[in-house]
Design an enzyme around this catalytic site. Sequence first.
Site, PDB file in Angstrom:
ATOM      1  N   ARG A 141     -16.372   9.073  10.127  1.00  0.00           N
ATOM      2  CA  ARG A 141     -15.245   9.430  10.996  1.00  0.00           C
ATOM      3  C   ARG A 141     -14.229  10.324  10.295  1.00  0.00           C
ATOM      4  NH1 ARG A 141     -13.042   4.621  12.933  1.00  0.00           N
ATOM      5  NH2 ARG A 141     -14.650   4.690  14.517  1.00  0.00           N
ATOM      6  N   CYS A 146       0.852  -1.202   0.000  1.00  0.00           N
ATOM      7  CA  CYS A 146       0.000   0.000   0.000  1.00  0.00           C
ATOM      8  C   CYS A 146       0.888   1.254   0.000  1.00  0.00           C
ATOM      9  CB  CYS A 146      -0.922  -0.002   1.212  1.00  0.00           C
ATOM     10  SG  CYS A 146      -1.731  -1.601   1.466  1.00  0.00           S
TER      11      CYS A 146
HETATM   12 FE1  SF4 Z   1      -0.199  -3.584   5.482  1.00  0.00          FE
HETATM   13 FE2  SF4 Z   1      -2.519  -2.470   6.113  1.00  0.00          FE
HETATM   14 FE3  SF4 Z   1      -0.320  -0.958   5.797  1.00  0.00          FE
HETATM   15 FE4  SF4 Z   1      -1.439  -2.085   3.678  1.00  0.00          FE
HETATM   16  S1  SF4 Z   1      -2.390  -0.561   5.008  1.00  0.00           S
HETATM   17  S2  SF4 Z   1       0.745  -2.075   4.151  1.00  0.00           S
HETATM   18  S3  SF4 Z   1      -2.176  -4.018   4.514  1.00  0.00           S
HETATM   19  S4  SF4 Z   1      -0.667  -2.448   7.372  1.00  0.00           S
END
Ligand code: SF4
Length: 332
Positions: free
Chosen positions: A278, A75
């Site tokens: 939120r 992400c």
């Molecule tokens: Fe990992 Fe969640 Fe961060 Fe994505 S948002 S890198 S799934 S901790």
Amino acid sequence: MALSSKDIYERAALQTVKADIRHDWTLSEAEELFAKPFNDLIFEAQTLHRRYFDPNEVQISTLLSIKTGGCPEDCAYCPQSAHYDTGTDKVALMEVDSVLAAAREAKNSGASRFCMGAAWRSPTDRDLEVVCKMVEGVKALGLESCVTLGMLKDEQARRLSDAGLDYYNHNIDTSEEYYGEIITTRTYEDRINTLGNVRDAGINVCSGGIVGMGETRSDRAGMLTTLATLPEHPQSVPINMLVAVEGTPLSEEPTIDAIEFVSTIAVARIMMPASVVRLSAGRKEMSDEAQALCFTAGANSIFYGDVLLTTENPERKADMVLFDRLGIRPMT
Ligand code: SF4
Ligand code: SAM
Ligand code: DTB
């Protein structure tokens, strides 16, 4: 038989509710909302807000990272992804007792919900058992419980439900079209499937996204359209403003215009009028005036406490001063 005035009133109220809670929103309708003059948009959002909520009450959640860093997902916004060098220390799953000590402290500070986040792609069954103990302990303190652990299989969602979990947070993050620019290690469909497993297990869904990742207004409208056309509106909708963290691919992303952020909150409020919206990450970087506008636009929940998962949040004292200035009370 003639209807009493109470019957007529109740029928009218029911009709209003039926008309407000829609699951057939289209992208162009969402875009039209964004295109309205700001004052008209805010008026519509605030009018609906008052139909479903006390406008002077805000729900308070406290967040704790129970397993930090080293996440295998990529992400692009996330300081906890193992793909980027952000200086975030990796910390293994916490002990149940330490988590419950933090929950007790959160309760004493006025939180009504305790949210626990883990940097996992998905939990193992062994880890899930430990989290279930945490959920049971949090519930025993008289707090609502929420966890965010990544993707869940249907039997894992049922296990959390049996432990008494109130909310599961799993964000769709952005529009289906923009998603691939942000995350490549799992699909939009994976996210939607987990939301289905959570809903089917009878757990309240907490799902929203992030604004300010370089997406277009149409992407923001698309994200809200996806959320508002789920079989049920998520009971809780977190709208995060990107916290641009050094070392992540989005570190240089310019801050989103505050008016556009407030408009996103207003559109969420209009499309999902009975859900709690939120005002999530990003408050530390926001002015008091921008936050006040978010509350006017229909935001009625915040994270309370000096840190979110790994990044800063306003100090508790500052939040209490802001609530005082605005005449806002914590929701009980
Ligand atoms: Fe990992 Fe969640 Fe961060 Fe994505 S948002 S890198 S799934 S901790
Ligand atoms: N790993 C789990 C997952 O992704 O579902 C749970 C934890 S993850 C940190 C929870 C959410 O925090 C993400 O879906 C994202 O919406 C939000 N988030 C993470 N980093 C953020 C950032 N830098 N700015 C704003 N929101 C962020
Ligand atoms: C959500 O939508 N926002 C919270 C919560 N759900 C888990 C997380 C925000 C994280 C911000 C970046 C960090 O502190 O690591």
